[in-house]
Design an enzyme around this catalytic site. Structure first.
Site, short mmCIF file in Angstrom:
data_model
loop_
_atom_site.label_atom_id
_atom_site.label_comp_id
_atom_site.label_asym_id
_atom_site.label_seq_id
_atom_site.Cartn_x
_atom_site.Cartn_y
_atom_site.Cartn_z
N SER A 1 58.69 36.23 3.59
CA SER A 1 58.98 35.23 2.55
C SER A 1 60.38 35.33 1.96
CB SER A 1 57.95 35.34 1.44
OG SER A 1 57.84 36.69 1.00
N LYS B 1 61.59 29.86 -1.54
CA LYS B 1 61.50 29.13 -2.81
C LYS B 1 62.28 27.82 -2.83
CE LYS B 1 59.19 32.14 -5.51
NZ LYS B 1 57.99 31.78 -6.30
#
Lengths: 316, 316
Positions: B302, B51
């Site tokens: 991720s 992110k």
């Protein structure tokens, strides 16, 4: 005694490209502001340890005429996996001599890389390895006591210097001393103002004792076997000790409890699974601040091979 | 609707240098020979998730005149930490709006990065965030529904293409679809022969259903909340769905048990601590081989933020 040079390490870096992963420096967000910490995650190498760097450099140096006769190593740990893995990458036959008390999982892992595994009584390891070398014309790949192996491990220092040129402190685990010799050679050449400090378990602190004495002090195998950091039970050779005396600023020690808790810290805060031997440098950062220079610090996380049960125990 | 281009992603890559870690591809040694696997370990980013790439690109694009008025985000997950972390790196004030059921540890982690945390009833998150934006002249940094955020996440695709130009399959988790949109844009531009496949939990498979229907199909928040993969409970926006329809080859789903066991596999075999959302791509590699093209595969891991207790449970 001839020490390796940073030029040897630059040459090694070219040879190991495509075999070793170029690991990044990982900035930690949970550290003191006047001594920020980066981790060098060598546990992420293909077999889970820095050892493939030295193995790859040593194998790349085998003359073409000798390659088909293969390589031999004796080890029950990460070096065995590293030699087996790199030999397959290079298309060389490999024989790994392991002591008969080696866990079956480790033998299977070594075979899975395509190596022949020769199981012998622990006291016969060197003799059998040397006999295989003589019989086959194979090349012995030692775990640390060789200039090419030291130069290969030293590529970690090149990468640290490239990624963080103003590094002020580099923490490196010490056992046989190949990794520390190589990294110290690179850092002292490229970042002469940085301190290079070895870290070992206080239960296997023969290197700290040796540097204090100015000569190699032997600890018994029995004593060194007490630490949970099973990758740090070897002792420097004449060759690596000569590098350490010349190029290492200090060696600090950490306790078993500090090592164990740092495995958990690395998993939860850095998302890295480190074996106890790989956690000693971060343990020193966390618990030996008073003994270390302040400033931009890199801790080499040397490996990540530990049993799932032990990982669960250390996390619980 | 305008889709982002690979040029947008190249520009983003320049902007996020020095904030996001340039993660390597990690070759796995435990995979089938006709479909070797590399992991892209975004769990090793400073706050433990990809992110920060999108957050950094979006913040770098804020006009100089507006920077001092700061940024606002609403999130209880990795996006909150990412905005807080990047804002401090950039020297911008940050306010993070979180729902009142957010665990205290997450609030403290966000505050530790220097952000103001505004706790509100869950239904008021967007309203409060918009009010802060209006009152302060701050800039909202959305978690996925913005071209700059998508372009920032897409830098992962650039790095994959640079490190493995002959990649044949890229597996990417899908939730709001920002990561998948960005990576697919980069891969389709640079490696046009490679397939890009999204992966989601079968308990939150709204994107698979939407692509099958050719329009966005809504699943209830309640249904999507059933999966352990708490980072994959959002749904694509019009903007990200337009990217997915155009640039993604397929979406496959994985079961809860597959996700759970893969967290353990990644810890023990790849030495990576992945959160359940980060493990879905490797789970698809391991359990959906029949539904995937064979060949050189990259799985994007991720994120790596999960509670220690859950990690122990999944490892035990």
């Amino acid at each position: 005694m001839d020490l390796i040079t940073v030029e040897d390490i630059h040459a090694a870096a070219e040879r190991i490209k495509g075999t070793a992963v170029r690991t990044p420096l990982l900035p930690c967000t949970w550290t003191e502001t006047d001594r920020p910490l980066w981790l060098k995650p060598e546990n992420l190498q293909p077999i889970g340890a820095f050892k493939i760097r030295g193995a790859a450099n040593a194998m790349a140096r085998i003359p073409a005429a000798d390659r088909a006769r293969g390589v031999v190593a004796y080890s029950s740990g990460n070096h065995a996996q590293a030699v087996a893995y790199v030999a397959r990458q290079f298309g060389l036959p490999a024989a790994i001599v392991v002591p008969e008390n080696t866990p079956v999982t480790k033998i299977e892992a070594t075979r899975a890389h395509g190596a022949e595994v020769v199981v012998v009584p622990i006291t016969d390891r060197e003799i059998v390895a040397e006999r295989l070398v003589a019989e086959r014309g194979a090349t012995l790949i030692p775990p640390f006591d060789h200039p090419d192996v030291i130069a290969g491990q030293g590529t970690i220092g090149l990468e640290i210097a490239a990624d963080l040129p103003d590094v002020e402190l580099v923490l490196v685990p010490v056992s046989g001393g190949g990794l520390l010799s190589g990294v110290a050679t690179a850092i002292k050449a490229l970042c002469p103002d940085a301190a290079v400090v070895g870290v070992e378990p206080e239960l296997a602190a023969d290197t700290a004792a040796s540097l204090a004495a100015g000569r190699r002090v032997e600890w018994s195998t029995h004593d060194r076997a007490r630490t949970i950091a099973d990758g740090l039970r070897a002792a420097p050779s004449e060759l690596t000790f000569a590098h350490l005396r010349e190029r290492v600023d200090a060696v600090v020690t950490v306790t078993e409890e500090e090592i164990r808790s740092t495995v958990a810290t690395l998993a939860t805060r850095a998302r890295l699974v480190a074996e106890p031997s790989g956690a000693v440098t971060t343990a020193a950062y966390l618990h030996r601040a008073a003994d270390l220079p302040r400033g931009r610090t890199v801790a080499v996380v040397s490996g990540g091979n530990l049993d799932r049960d032990l990982l669960v125990t250390l996390l619980s």
